[in-house]
Enzyme design. Structure first.
Site, PDB file in Angstrom:
ATOM      1  CB  SER A 148     -40.666  54.941 -24.773  1.00 37.72           C
ATOM      2  OG  SER A 148     -39.726  54.581 -23.805  1.00 37.72           O
ATOM      3  CE1 TYR A 161     -37.100  58.924 -26.118  1.00 39.78           C
ATOM      4  CE2 TYR A 161     -37.134  57.449 -23.960  1.00 39.78           C
ATOM      5  CZ  TYR A 161     -37.381  57.733 -25.557  1.00 39.78           C
ATOM      6  OH  TYR A 161     -37.549  56.817 -26.265  1.00 39.78           O
TER       7      TYR A 161
HETATM    8  P1  NAP Z   1     -32.852  54.776 -34.198  1.00 33.69           P
HETATM    9  O1  NAP Z   1     -32.458  53.604 -34.819  1.00 33.69           O
HETATM   10  O2  NAP Z   1     -31.994  55.725 -33.785  1.00 33.69           O
HETATM   11  O3  NAP Z   1     -34.047  55.462 -35.085  1.00 33.69           O
HETATM   12  C1  NAP Z   1     -34.741  56.860 -34.862  1.00 33.69           C
HETATM   13  C2  NAP Z   1     -34.927  57.244 -36.286  1.00 33.69           C
HETATM   14  O4  NAP Z   1     -35.557  58.351 -36.049  1.00 33.69           O
HETATM   15  C3  NAP Z   1     -33.657  57.241 -37.113  1.00 33.69           C
HETATM   16  O5  NAP Z   1     -33.984  56.749 -38.246  1.00 33.69           O
HETATM   17  C4  NAP Z   1     -33.637  58.926 -37.321  1.00 33.69           C
HETATM   18  O6  NAP Z   1     -33.208  58.963 -38.894  1.00 33.69           O
HETATM   19  C5  NAP Z   1     -35.118  59.413 -36.996  1.00 33.69           C
HETATM   20  N1  NAP Z   1     -34.975  60.770 -36.546  1.00 33.69           N
HETATM   21  C6  NAP Z   1     -34.204  61.306 -35.657  1.00 33.69           C
HETATM   22  N2  NAP Z   1     -34.798  62.616 -35.442  1.00 33.69           N
HETATM   23  C7  NAP Z   1     -35.410  63.003 -36.581  1.00 33.69           C
HETATM   24  C8  NAP Z   1     -35.973  64.000 -36.919  1.00 33.69           C
HETATM   25  N3  NAP Z   1     -35.856  65.171 -36.236  1.00 33.69           N
HETATM   26  N4  NAP Z   1     -36.808  63.987 -37.897  1.00 33.69           N
HETATM   27  C9  NAP Z   1     -37.149  62.915 -38.717  1.00 33.69           C
HETATM   28  N5  NAP Z   1     -36.565  61.744 -38.165  1.00 33.69           N
HETATM   29  C10 NAP Z   1     -35.774  61.700 -37.185  1.00 33.69           C
HETATM   30  O7  NAP Z   1     -33.697  54.243 -32.788  1.00 33.69           O
HETATM   31  P2  NAP Z   1     -34.892  53.322 -32.616  1.00 33.69           P
HETATM   32  O8  NAP Z   1     -34.523  52.681 -31.290  1.00 33.69           O
HETATM   33  O9  NAP Z   1     -35.094  52.514 -33.679  1.00 33.69           O
HETATM   34  O10 NAP Z   1     -36.020  54.715 -32.209  1.00 33.69           O
HETATM   35  C11 NAP Z   1     -37.358  54.471 -32.904  1.00 33.69           C
HETATM   36  C12 NAP Z   1     -38.419  54.789 -31.977  1.00 33.69           C
HETATM   37  O11 NAP Z   1     -38.753  53.735 -30.744  1.00 33.69           O
HETATM   38  C13 NAP Z   1     -38.005  56.217 -31.067  1.00 33.69           C
HETATM   39  O12 NAP Z   1     -39.132  57.106 -31.172  1.00 33.69           O
HETATM   40  C14 NAP Z   1     -37.636  55.849 -29.767  1.00 33.69           C
HETATM   41  O13 NAP Z   1     -37.918  56.924 -28.794  1.00 33.69           O
HETATM   42  C15 NAP Z   1     -38.464  54.672 -29.717  1.00 33.69           C
HETATM   43  N6  NAP Z   1     -37.713  53.693 -28.506  1.00 33.69           N
HETATM   44  C16 NAP Z   1     -36.797  53.225 -28.599  1.00 33.69           C
HETATM   45  C17 NAP Z   1     -36.632  52.262 -27.602  1.00 33.69           C
HETATM   46  C18 NAP Z   1     -35.085  51.549 -27.628  1.00 33.69           C
HETATM   47  O14 NAP Z   1     -34.768  51.101 -26.557  1.00 33.69           O
HETATM   48  N7  NAP Z   1     -34.399  51.662 -28.881  1.00 33.69           N
HETATM   49  C19 NAP Z   1     -37.320  51.982 -26.555  1.00 33.69           C
HETATM   50  C20 NAP Z   1     -38.494  52.707 -26.570  1.00 33.69           C
HETATM   51  C21 NAP Z   1     -39.040  53.348 -27.602  1.00 33.69           C
HETATM   52  P3  NAP Z   1     -32.312  60.298 -39.136  1.00 33.69           P
HETATM   53  O15 NAP Z   1     -31.174  60.416 -38.204  1.00 33.69           O
HETATM   54  O16 NAP Z   1     -32.103  60.003 -40.805  1.00 33.69           O
HETATM   55  O17 NAP Z   1     -33.251  61.416 -39.142  1.00 33.69           O
END
Ligand code: NAP
Length: 265
Positions: A148, A161
């Site tokens: 991130s 985080y």
């Molecule tokens: P998201 O849709 O909430 O995706 C997060 C995914 O992680 C979900 O599919 C969830 O599936 C899985 N997850 C959460 N806890 C878990 C665990 N303990 N074990 C296995 N799977 C787990 O959000 P996203 O934005 O796509 O996030 C994806 C990545 O991008 C993350 O690492 C996040 O930090 C990073 N990111 C996001 C942003 C943003 O602004 N959206 C910015 C920078 C970085 P389940 O609930 O089914 O486990």
């Protein structure tokens, strides 16, 4: 990329789902991971509908639990062979002021975002290294960690985080050096605010705490990006594809911002 098996964590939603589609369209065999079996099943069906002849399996796991990760990776290996591409995308981003960041929240953020990445690499790496070292032409290994911009700079109210994502960037750099001569590259992608459930949760929190409408809260996050918009999941997915495709072997140990220029503002 027909000869590659990609394992993607957090593949049932948001950025992970976009990465799965991108790698499926490039011809990879896929293992989708996350905690919710139902969500993964839905995603696998959606991918099969979009990409004919796709080999896709689901392997539910909780990345914070080493035994669960080992079991899922063994299942993936048995059904589609050694993993050649590992995308550590699973993550959670809960916000609290530091004074209210209790040990439970602290450990949860570190366990899911940082230790989860460690667990998955530990489980996948032996098979990946073996496949990469086949005499006369192994299959290159790729590890892509979705960190991130919070792995590159600070943001208020998400200290746990931010600490975890800085850890992911540190792990990426160290491991890239360790594996540099073994046919495996390790890189991190660092998205800015991206249009997924995580941002929706942040919008909801900001709105609840400040009295701003959700539209205003969303706009406030988009304003951090010099392009005045949220990053789209497919934009992150395209960068994963680029790092995994032929010709990217020299890109190693990098933490690449996908943020419309936020990091240089
Ligand atoms: P998201 O849709 O909430 O995706 C997060 C995914 O992680 C979900 O599919 C969830 O599936 C899985 N997850 C959460 N806890 C878990 C665990 N303990 N074990 C296995 N799977 C787990 O959000 P996203 O934005 O796509 O996030 C994806 C990545 O991008 C993350 O690492 C996040 O930090 C990073 N990111 C996001 C942003 C943003 O602004 N959206 C910015 C920078 C970085 P389940 O609930 O089914 O486990």
């Amino acid at each position: 990329m027909q000869d590659r098996h990609a394992l993607i964590t957090g593949a049932g939603s948001g950025i992970g789902a976009a990465i799965a589609l991108q790698l499926a369209q490039a011809g990879c065999r896929l293992t989708l991971c996350g905690r919710s079996q139902e969500r993964l099943q839905r995603q696998a069906e959606a991918l099969r509908a979009q990409v004919p002849h796709l080999a896709v399996r689901i392997a539910p796991m909780d990345v914070s639990d080493m035994a669960s990760v080992q079991a899922a990776v063994q299942q993936a290996h048995a059904s589609l062979g050694a993993v050649n591409i590992l995308v550590n995308n699973a993550g959670q981003a809960h916000s609290q002021p530091f004074a209210k960041t209790d040990a439970t929240l602290w450990h949860q953020m570190l366990n899911v975002n940082l230790t989860g990445t460690y667990h998955c690499i530990q489980a996948v790496l032996p098979g990946m290294l073996e496949a990469a070292s086949v005499p006369g032409g192994g299959t290159p290994g790729r590890i892509v960690n979705i960190a991130s911009t919070a792995g590159l700079k600070g943001y208020a109210y998400v200290s746990a985080y931010v600490a975890a994502k800085h850890g992911v960037v540190g792990l990426t750099k160290a491991l890239a050096l360790e594996l540099a001569r073994k046919g495996v590259t390790v890189n991190a992608l660092c998205p800015g605010y991206t249009d997924t459930d995580i941002v929706q949760e942040a919008v909801h929190n900001i709105s609840a705490k400040t009295g701003k409408s959700e539209t205003e809260a969303r706009q406030a996050l988009a304003t951090r990006n010099p392009q005045q918009r949220l990053v789209q999941p497919h934009e992150v997915a395209r960068s994963v594809l680029w790092l995994c495709a032929a010709g990217s072997d020299a890109i190693n140990g990098q933490a690449i911002a996908i943020d419309g220029g936020e990091m240089v503002a």
